[in-house]
Design a protein around this motif. Sequence first.
Motif, PDB file in Angstrom:
ATOM      1  N   SER A 193       7.307 -14.518 -15.098  1.00 10.65           N
ATOM      2  CA  SER A 193       6.783 -13.882 -14.052  1.00 10.65           C
ATOM      3  C   SER A 193       7.450 -12.319 -13.937  1.00 10.65           C
ATOM      4  N   GLU A 226       5.024  -9.039 -12.870  1.00 12.63           N
ATOM      5  CA  GLU A 226       5.480  -7.965 -11.690  1.00 12.63           C
ATOM      6  C   GLU A 226       5.265  -6.615 -11.981  1.00 12.63           C
ATOM      7  N   GLN A 272       0.447 -13.512  -4.728  1.00 13.12           N
ATOM      8  CA  GLN A 272       1.117 -12.807  -3.611  1.00 13.12           C
ATOM      9  C   GLN A 272       1.423 -11.546  -4.146  1.00 13.12           C
ATOM     10  N   LYS A 273       1.986 -11.282  -5.304  1.00 13.42           N
ATOM     11  CA  LYS A 273       2.170  -9.932  -6.128  1.00 13.42           C
ATOM     12  C   LYS A 273       0.983  -8.888  -6.144  1.00 13.42           C
ATOM     13  N   SER A 274      -0.362  -9.637  -6.111  1.00 10.69           N
ATOM     14  CA  SER A 274      -1.360  -8.824  -6.259  1.00 10.69           C
ATOM     15  C   SER A 274      -1.870  -8.260  -4.715  1.00 10.69           C
ATOM     16  N   GLU A 332       0.397  -7.948  -2.037  1.00 10.94           N
ATOM     17  CA  GLU A 332       1.347  -7.045  -1.595  1.00 10.94           C
ATOM     18  C   GLU A 332       0.895  -5.566  -1.926  1.00 10.94           C
TER      19      GLU A 332
END
Length: 611
Positions: free
Chosen positions: A83, A87, A115-117, A119
């Motif tokens: 991951s 990131e 979730q990363k996208s 944010e």
Amino acid sequence: MEHKKIINIAVIAHVDAGKSTLVDALLQQSGVFHENAQIVDLIMDSDALEKERGITIYAKNCAINYKDYKINIVDTPGHADFSSEIERIIKTVDTVILLVDSSEGPMPQTRFVLQKSLELGLRPILLINKIDKKDQRAAEVVNEALELFMNLGATDEQLDFPVLYGIAKQGIVQKELTDQGENLIPLFETIINHVTPYPDLTSEPLRMQVSSLAFDEYIGRLGIGRLFAGTISEGQEVTIAKNDGQLAKGKITGVFVYEGLKRIKKQTAVAGDIVIIAGISDISIGDTICDKNNVVAMEPITIEEPTLAMNFLVNKSPFAGKEGKFVTTRNIKERLEKELEVNVGLRVQPLSDSSVDGFRVSGRGELHLSILLENLRREGFELAVSKPEVLLRRDDVNVLLEPMEEVIITVPDEYSGTVIGKLNLRKGTMLNMDMVGTHTKITYSIPTRGLIGYQREFINATHGEGILVRKFSGYEQYKGEIPSRGNGVLIANELGTTAAYALGALEERGSLFVTPGTKVYEGMIVGIHSRSNDLVVNPCKNKKLTNTRSAGNDDAIRLSPPIIMNLEESLEFIENDELVEITPLNIRLRKKWLNASERKQYEKQEQTPVE
């Protein structure tokens, strides 16, 4: 310079959802390949280990053209252990194509990448893949994805995502489930209609952040990242704002961009594009390349901390140096330092015990570290590694915390009871259980410690029919002791070559790892004992020859096939007093203390209470 319409996209999904297959289709249908070109499957998975395992390990770039748009594509890993690759890459794109299996639905890793996208404010495109499956439930999966978006706090704009359906393997995407798809044009059109091309910032001062690194044997270290503003040219003098806040001067000796799968040399690259630069020998991930007269550092790229560590030790077994080319502490140190330059999820520290030659290496999971070890082995390194240990931490009030994982298990109904019982013993907590046809789908929260050594047990318990996927979910209060491996091991008592006669007798005591003719040494593990204690055995003993012959005494010895464990299984199997010896030719299990008297001394020290 004329501004180009540039859109950068990343394909994100859980492992085995079809990311690399979709990228293959995008490349083929955009005219990247010549008519007579020989095309292989999973073009982007170029690393040897990626091809063997069928997974994406390293994020990679390519570019296609559609109408008057240039679309840069990033193929990302789907496994949780990689991951850190996702990131840092996600900051370079304008949108993501979220690929979800029409049968499985959103999986733990889907949640992480989405979730990363969200944010970063990206507006994803949802693509339900593999709609040709017999058990597809695309309509339900869309609702599950919508629920996931809401749970992750998506904005109203992000919730208004386009939904497409497709079969990546056949190069088909369609807007409605009932349509008859023919090609990927609906996906291309959705991308250019849904995403605004990068704005024209070519007149602003240079600003580029390095998100990944590469190495070329002719031109040296390369920095790869998005050019956020301005232009960058060969021969240009720049200032580098390092991740730690320091400033350095540099000169660009080469500028490249992607066209198809190739790296094309350019005199000048423009804002919005993904650019490769040469000339800065100490460039690192997160560094900002700035105009020499206008330094504006971008926000550092933060990577989640490692959760697992193991010791990489110099191999000191009786077979040390016989199979590997690189065997010294210096060799291992130089290779790990080189790995740190590109593997941002990794941490390396010298061992605190000065009497032991080696390093403590921390990563995001067993697969993350075992891929590194497998690469070292193939490069000719020889070393020994200890049992993986989770990295504990303490909170503000000094409470001990440990890493937890969310696990989704799908097993045939008849094996569900066994699996639930084992996970409960390993301090797992059931979060949900659903019946899906003849299978049971179970969601657990379990300490990372509880999953070390469980994979092989799970495969045996479910007769190879179970599916287990996992994702790091955070830190919780330490859950207490977890039972270790139930069986002891069979330990060789001398240096020599195994004999069929001796192994035949040992089969009554357990299961073997070796075959006749295998070279062994004192302290090497040659099998699993059927009981809980370790047993010292002589696998090299030959039958004493006599002149007496009688019917039946000299029948051929028939041995059961040995247990062959790969690197990951070996790392999961060993206990704290054991090591895995890794060489280019063999993977061996051994005791830390090879001599029986040394092992007894260690056991006494372990049993002595601390006052």
